[in-house]
Design a protein around this motif. Structure first.
Motif, PDB file in Angstrom:
ATOM      1  N   TYR A 656     -83.634 -17.685  21.942  1.00 20.23           N
ATOM      2  CA  TYR A 656     -85.125 -17.108  21.668  1.00 20.23           C
ATOM      3  C   TYR A 656     -85.633 -17.366  22.905  1.00 20.23           C
ATOM      4  CZ  TYR A 656     -84.037 -16.939  16.628  1.00 20.23           C
ATOM      5  OH  TYR A 656     -83.680 -16.467  15.176  1.00 20.23           O
ATOM      6  N   ALA A 657     -85.673 -18.426  23.384  1.00 17.40           N
ATOM      7  CA  ALA A 657     -86.628 -18.699  24.613  1.00 17.40           C
ATOM      8  C   ALA A 657     -86.272 -17.813  25.551  1.00 17.40           C
ATOM      9  CB  ALA A 657     -86.522 -20.252  24.973  1.00 17.40           C
ATOM     10  N   HIS A 658     -84.931 -17.474  25.784  1.00 16.17           N
ATOM     11  CA  HIS A 658     -84.466 -16.530  26.779  1.00 16.17           C
ATOM     12  C   HIS A 658     -84.537 -15.227  26.699  1.00 16.17           C
ATOM     13  CE1 HIS A 658     -82.061 -15.649  30.232  1.00 16.17           C
ATOM     14  NE2 HIS A 658     -81.060 -16.498  30.111  1.00 16.17           N
ATOM     15  N   GLY A 659     -85.023 -14.736  25.168  1.00 17.53           N
ATOM     16  CA  GLY A 659     -85.342 -13.592  24.845  1.00 17.53           C
ATOM     17  C   GLY A 659     -83.623 -12.900  24.609  1.00 17.53           C
ATOM     18  N   ILE A 660     -83.078 -13.396  23.976  1.00 12.89           N
ATOM     19  CA  ILE A 660     -81.611 -12.567  24.002  1.00 12.89           C
ATOM     20  C   ILE A 660     -81.362 -12.602  22.246  1.00 12.89           C
ATOM     21  CG2 ILE A 660     -79.179 -13.057  24.271  1.00 12.89           C
ATOM     22  CD1 ILE A 660     -79.870 -14.461  26.944  1.00 12.89           C
ATOM     23  N   ALA A 661     -80.636 -11.863  21.774  1.00 13.49           N
ATOM     24  CA  ALA A 661     -80.217 -11.598  20.605  1.00 13.49           C
ATOM     25  C   ALA A 661     -78.850 -12.481  20.429  1.00 13.49           C
ATOM     26  CB  ALA A 661     -80.016 -10.312  20.037  1.00 13.49           C
ATOM     27  N   TYR A 662     -78.583 -12.995  19.576  1.00 11.46           N
ATOM     28  CA  TYR A 662     -77.124 -13.700  19.400  1.00 11.46           C
ATOM     29  C   TYR A 662     -76.285 -12.745  19.321  1.00 11.46           C
ATOM     30  CZ  TYR A 662     -74.508 -17.846  18.018  1.00 11.46           C
ATOM     31  OH  TYR A 662     -73.629 -18.809  17.835  1.00 11.46           O
ATOM     32  N   ALA A 663     -76.468 -11.623  18.718  1.00 10.47           N
ATOM     33  CA  ALA A 663     -75.325 -10.606  18.674  1.00 10.47           C
ATOM     34  C   ALA A 663     -75.376  -9.562  19.900  1.00 10.47           C
ATOM     35  CB  ALA A 663     -75.306  -9.892  17.385  1.00 10.47           C
ATOM     36  N   SER A 664     -74.929 -10.363  21.070  1.00  8.10           N
ATOM     37  CA  SER A 664     -74.935  -9.476  22.147  1.00  8.10           C
ATOM     38  C   SER A 664     -73.923 -10.275  23.081  1.00  8.10           C
ATOM     39  CB  SER A 664     -76.489  -9.539  22.910  1.00  8.10           C
ATOM     40  OG  SER A 664     -76.715 -10.682  22.963  1.00  8.10           O
ATOM     41  N   ASP A 665     -73.821  -9.209  24.324  1.00  8.61           N
ATOM     42  CA  ASP A 665     -72.936  -9.724  25.326  1.00  8.61           C
ATOM     43  C   ASP A 665     -73.721 -10.891  26.233  1.00  8.61           C
ATOM     44  OD1 ASP A 665     -70.989  -7.955  24.738  1.00  8.61           O
ATOM     45  OD2 ASP A 665     -71.694  -6.556  26.116  1.00  8.61           O
ATOM     46  N   ALA A 666     -75.085 -10.629  26.186  1.00 10.50           N
ATOM     47  CA  ALA A 666     -75.951 -11.643  27.070  1.00 10.50           C
ATOM     48  C   ALA A 666     -75.826 -13.067  26.344  1.00 10.50           C
ATOM     49  CB  ALA A 666     -77.412 -11.062  27.077  1.00 10.50           C
ATOM     50  N   ALA A 667     -75.759 -13.049  25.097  1.00 10.30           N
ATOM     51  CA  ALA A 667     -75.610 -14.273  24.281  1.00 10.30           C
ATOM     52  C   ALA A 667     -74.353 -15.022  24.523  1.00 10.30           C
ATOM     53  CB  ALA A 667     -75.834 -14.307  22.923  1.00 10.30           C
ATOM     54  N   VAL A 668     -73.437 -14.134  24.528  1.00 15.66           N
ATOM     55  CA  VAL A 668     -71.846 -14.637  25.003  1.00 15.66           C
ATOM     56  C   VAL A 668     -72.147 -15.102  26.309  1.00 15.66           C
ATOM     57  CG1 VAL A 668     -69.470 -13.927  25.267  1.00 15.66           C
ATOM     58  CG2 VAL A 668     -70.874 -13.179  23.376  1.00 15.66           C
ATOM     59  N   GLU A 669     -72.505 -14.614  27.236  1.00 19.95           N
ATOM     60  CA  GLU A 669     -72.664 -15.060  28.660  1.00 19.95           C
ATOM     61  C   GLU A 669     -73.373 -16.353  28.708  1.00 19.95           C
ATOM     62  OE1 GLU A 669     -71.769 -14.923  32.771  1.00 19.95           O
ATOM     63  OE2 GLU A 669     -71.129 -13.645  30.946  1.00 19.95           O
ATOM     64  N   PHE A 670     -74.525 -16.250  27.941  1.00 25.74           N
ATOM     65  CA  PHE A 670     -75.060 -17.550  28.040  1.00 25.74           C
ATOM     66  C   PHE A 670     -74.415 -18.998  27.422  1.00 25.74           C
ATOM     67  CE2 PHE A 670     -78.335 -20.421  26.296  1.00 25.74           C
ATOM     68  CZ  PHE A 670     -79.087 -20.821  27.193  1.00 25.74           C
ATOM     69  N   ALA A 671     -73.723 -18.550  26.396  1.00 29.17           N
ATOM     70  CA  ALA A 671     -72.750 -19.614  25.798  1.00 29.17           C
ATOM     71  C   ALA A 671     -72.156 -20.218  26.864  1.00 29.17           C
ATOM     72  CB  ALA A 671     -72.070 -19.114  24.696  1.00 29.17           C
ATOM     73  N   ASP A 672     -71.324 -19.099  27.651  1.00 30.15           N
ATOM     74  CA  ASP A 672     -70.416 -19.451  28.666  1.00 30.15           C
ATOM     75  C   ASP A 672     -71.189 -20.370  30.089  1.00 30.15           C
ATOM     76  OD1 ASP A 672     -68.525 -19.597  30.584  1.00 30.15           O
ATOM     77  OD2 ASP A 672     -67.790 -17.552  30.288  1.00 30.15           O
ATOM     78  N   ARG A 673     -72.129 -19.782  30.253  1.00 28.43           N
ATOM     79  CA  ARG A 673     -72.831 -20.536  31.428  1.00 28.43           C
ATOM     80  C   ARG A 673     -73.329 -21.853  30.980  1.00 28.43           C
ATOM     81  NH1 ARG A 673     -70.242 -17.084  33.353  1.00 28.43           N
ATOM     82  NH2 ARG A 673     -69.004 -18.929  33.417  1.00 28.43           N
TER      83      ARG A 673
END
Length: 967
Positions: A656-673
């Motif tokens: 949420y703070a990052h402005g990212i939806a859980y169901a997204s490639d960006a969230a998967v990338e954030f989980a990784d990093r």
């Protein structure tokens, strides 16, 4: 009690909560009389429908049910009793009528209230006694005048730095609910309950409620300690220090605290206590601490929040050289919510019995003495709050020969029944049931009966309704499922070495045993279709929520400790993967970094994260030396290998703070990093501890000693499983060669460093989303051992406010749609994506994010899977994907249940329409779970013909896990 209402000829029964009292309009107090609710409703119906209402069974039934529901709502709100204003009760009657669609009757009731209000005003009877004349009953029974000024001070302090709060409204509404002779605690309770009802209007009120709750907490502790009778928030700037020192003295005197705490420089530690951090609690977080964590004597809790954190920090610093400096460092981390220790550590650190570890894993040997010794070990470990994982694979199967008696074995199941009943019996003096999970490998001849242990039908002597179960699945089985081949079940009595084999060695030996069945060398076996057994696994998971599905080979092939033994199971929450044997009971010590606290300007603050992780790893390593061990095998294992499990929580808040939806490639990338950074700093911290304190005993020969990090071990899994059966991202961003060089020089202090636990309870304390979970609902009532709490997604509220969309209509829409924004037309699409709830996020996103994390973790993660509209195909695809993406374990399957937010404050149905006047979208409905009499063939289930209902744990059970060890 039951009372009978007879308006005219009608008769209804209602249950009256006797411990509640009602404040009348003139300030007098009377016992709560539930029958008057029924009378009022019945009169309203008679006023609209005349005498027909008296004869209507529909109306009689409605009045009974509605009256009971209102009473139950009041009891849930105030389980220990309290006072209600007459207007509050009438409001609930009015709302019950409107919710039921009885608009004409509700209108008649409203008019009746207004008419009587005018009559009272004309007669001068509607004036409450002046508040200054109210008296408060003190603990010693004496009376004093109500101090309205103090009430205002408490409330205005509670609201001081919180936007969108109305302190005067809280004061006015609270005082209205007071009566002459109310207790001091009753005054505080009235303030708390008033603020609590406003949480759904604005999330800030959860902090207001927590701050008002502290008035009771301070009064109870300070008076017991002899420091003060009561105190405001600002008073605590001066009172925390004497309270802390008095607490240490009392705790040691009562033999509840470790006497070594008195040897600390208490003046120095007292000065470090920050009373302002009391304001960081949500209502749920503080109530949870009060109910379940604060040390108490004779039911009096004499521990305050900052005192508790310092007590935990002191307990973890006992063996440090500069104990005070380390205690303050640990206190800063805990009290800021940057990191939180697991529940056993919070419970017991600094006490006389410092059982701080979370998880214990055991292997049960195949002999009667060993089996009952293992059950005894379960009882001893459970006594001190440990969560248990038992490996039962070595125990011979049903029908196996017993040489000593010349008889045949009854198999694993009868012993599991004993384990189940032991877990129930050893319940920590009624605090909770013992918590255990039994693991069985998928080639065991008893596996089919093992799958049915949690069924509600069948022979109850072969059922375990209270314990958890999990499948320990070899890669070869999954390959057979993918390739639609046969699978052979064996008894470990005739194939004992399969238990300790994995990867290519397991496949080779397993195929040799299969050949022995074909040439007659092995008589006791059973051949099944692999897909049929897989279907049954999924079917039972769907129906009962068990057994969970965990994967043997990735747990072993990627284990840093494969030179020192075999991972035979996971733990109670499926995140621990440590070696076990007859001589070693694996132990793990848990704690979690709060990712939400490490977000700065929408980005992860790497420097702050590094600092937090380094301190956290040190705290976890200290647990090993300080810990109390109930059985010697646990101490032996923990001192030899020194494993710890650092995890994360608040992942959804960070998105949420990052402005990212859980169901997204960006969230998967954030989980990784994000997990890469945690892993990077955790491994380095353990290596630096090795330089300071020495390597763990079994370091030589480990993957660490070979320069093989968790990210590197994926290659071994790919090699032994086969490239065809795995697909895992292996990208990196950090300088991992630097870490390899450091390990070559310094080694590691801990055999294992990371594991992501569920954190259901400690995340409540910190006020963030649990673990790696998506948001459950954006607005709901959460029920747990501490009561019921309205939970509102503050990020969503702030976004809706920015767009001018947060209003009464939106609140009612969210209630009506069970906290979902998806059916609300006026919510923009970007916010619908961002605030999709757990069951609205496709499970593939959960698996993809988990796969990216798993590559960095030397243990595993508690991964709940949320599936809406469950079908056999969806389950099949999801769990195959979990294996294919290299996951080590999965946890609960969460199927959408019929639970929803309590709608006792929904104004009326027509407010559910969106602002443009359109009709509300159809409310999503969860299909009911099939009844036991309905047929459910495995083929029907897996083809999706059995519907989308589920007997698996529903959404409403999500935080009601049997054990708090990993929480």
């Amino acid at each position: 009690m039951d009372t009978t209402l007879s308006p005219g000829n009608s008769s209804v029964n209602v249950t009256a909560p006797q411990q509640l009292r009602v404040i009348k309009r003139n300030g007098d107090v009377a016992p709560f009389d539930a029958s008057k609710i029924a009378v009022a409703m019945s009169k309203a119906f008679i006023a609209v429908e005349g005498d027909n209402a008296e004869a209507s069974s529909r109306i009689r039934d409605f009045v009974t049910q509605a009256s009971d529901a209102i009473c139950e709502a009041f009891l849930r709100r105030m389980p220990d009793g309290g006072t209600l204003h007459i207007e509050d009760i009438q409001d609930q009657v009015e709302l019950a009528l409107m919710r039921a669609g009885e608009q004409k009757v509700a209108r008649a009731y409203v008019l009746y209230r207004e008419e009587h209000a005018r009559a009272r005003a004309a007669a001068g009877d509607d004036i409450q006694k002046p508040h200054p004349s109210l008296n408060v009953t003190l603990a010693d029974g004496s009376l004093r005048p109500l101090d309205l000024g103090r009430i205002e001070t408490l409330v205005y302090e509670a609201c001081s730095d919180l936007p969108n709060t109305e302190p005067q409204k809280i004061v006015d509404d609270s005082v209205r609910n007071l009566y002459d002779g109310v207790s001091a605690d009753g005054v505080s309770q009235a303030l708390t309950m008033t603020a609590r009802t406003l949480v759904e209007k604005d999330p800030s009120y959860t902090y207001v409620t927590a701050r008002l709750l502290q008035d009771n907490i301070r009064r109870e502790a300070l008076s017991f300690l002899g420091v003060a009778e009561e105190a405001t928030f600002s008073d605590m700037a001066e009172l925390y220090a004497p309270a802390f020192k008095a607490y240490i003295e009392k705790g040691i005197e009562f033999e509840q605290l470790d006497a070594q705490l008195a040897d600390f420089d208490l003046e120095r530690l007292a000065e470090a206590l920050d009373h302002t951090r009391d304001n960081a609690f949500t209502y749920l977080g503080l109530q949870t601490l009060y109910d379940r964590y604060f040390i108490h004597r004779d039911e009096v809790r004499y521990e305050l929040p900052q005192v508790m954190f310092m007590r935990v920090a002191m307990g973890l610093s006992l063996n440090e050289d500069d104990r005070e400096a380390r205690a303050i460092e640990f206190y800063e981390l805990l009290s800021s919510f940057d990191y939180m220790a697991s529940t056993p550590t919070l419970f017991n650190s600094g006490t006389q019995r410092s059982q701080l570890s979370s998880c214990y894993l055991t292997t049960v040997p195949d002999n009667l003495d060993g089996i009952y010794s293992a059950i005894r070990d379960n009882a001893m470990l459970s006594k001190w709050a440990g969560g248990l994982g038992n490996d039962w694979t070595p125990v011979r199967a049903l029908g196996s020969y017993i040489k000593g008696t010349n008889g045949k074995s009854q198999g694993v199941v009868p012993f599991l029944k004993v384990v189940n009943d032991t877990a129930v019996a050893v319940n920590q003096g009624g605090k909770r049931k013992g918590a255990v999970c039994a693991y069985l490998e998928s080639w065991h001849l008893d596996v089919e009966e093992f799958l049915e242990l949690r069924k509600n039908t069948g022979d109850d002597r072969r059922r375990t309704h209270d314990m958890n179960t999990a499948n320990w699945v070899p890669d070869l089985f999954m390959k057979r499922v993918f390739d639609d081949q046969e699978w052979t079940l064996f008894s470990p009595a005739t194939c004992p070495d399969l238990h300790d084999l994995y990867g290519a060695a397991f496949e080779k030996r397993y195929q040799e045993y299969e050949e022995m069945t074909r040439n007659g060398q092995l008589k006791l076996f059973k051949r099944v279709k692999a897909k049929d057994l897989w279907r049954k696994m999924l079917s039972m998971l769907f129906e009962t929520g068990h057994p969970w599905i965990t994967f043997k080979d990735p747990c072993n092939l990627r284990s840093p400790q494969q030179h020192a033994g075999v991972v035979h199971s996971s733990n109670l929450c499926t995140e621990i993967t440590l070696n076990t044997s007859v001589d070693e009971i694996a132990v793990c010590n848990l704690g979690s970094v709060n990712l939400a606290q490490h977000m700065t300007d929408g980005e992860l603050d790497n420097e702050k994260l590094k600092k937090t992780v380094r301190t956290a790893v040190r705290m976890l390593d200290n647990v090993i030396d300080i810990n109390y061990y109930a059985v010697p095998q646990a101490k032996n294992s923990n001192f030899k290998h020194r494993p710890v499990g650092l995890g994360i929580m608040g992942f959804q808040d960070a998105l949420y703070a990052h402005g990212i939806a859980y169901a997204s490639d960006a969230a998967v990338e954030f989980a990784d990093r994000s997990m890469e950074l945690v892993s990077y700093h955790a491994i380095e911290a353990s290596s630096d501890l090795a330089a300071e304190r020495g390597q763990y005993q079994s370091y030589e020969g480990s993957l660490w000693s070979q320069g093989i990090l968790p990210i590197d071990s994926i290659e071994k899994l790919k090699s032994e499983r086969g490239e065809k059966y795995i697909e895992v991202d292996t990208s990196t961003t950090q300088d991992w060669d630097r870490i390899r060089e450091k390990l070559a020089e310094q080694g590691m202090r801990n055999s294992n460093v990371m594991a992501i636990a569920p954190t259901a309870t400690i995340s409540n304390i910190c006020g963030v989303s649990q673990s790696i979970e998506p948001t459950y609902q954006n607005l709901f009532v959460k029920s747990n051992l501490s009561g019921e709490f309205t939970v509102v997604n503050s990020y969503m509220v702030n976004d809706l406010k920015e767009r001018g969309l947060w209003d009464e209509v939106m609140i009612n829409d969210l209630k009506y749609y069970d906290g979902s924004v998806q059916p609300i037309d006026r919510v923009p699409d970007d916010l619908k994506a961002k605030y999709a709830t757990a069951f609205e996020v496709e499970p593939k996103w959960l698996v993809e994010a988990a796969s990216r994390r798993q590559k960095w973790i030397d243990q595993a993660q508690s991964l709940n899977l949320y599936i809406q509209g469950v079908s056999g195909k969806k389950l099949d695809v999801t769990y195959r994907m979990a294996w294919f993406r290299g996951l080590k374990t999965t946890y609960y399957l969460r199927a959408l249940g019929a639970t929803s937010v309590e709608k006792s404050t929904v104004d009326r149905g027509n407010l559910n329409a969106v602002g443009n006047g359109s009709e509300p979208a159809p409310k999503p409905e969860a299909a009911p779970a099939p009844t036991p009499s309905e047929p459910r063939g495995i083929e029907d289930f897996l083809s999706g013909k059995s519907g989308s209902g589920s007997r698996a744990p529903s959404a409403g059970e999500i935080d009601e896990l049997g054990c708090e060890a990993c929480q």
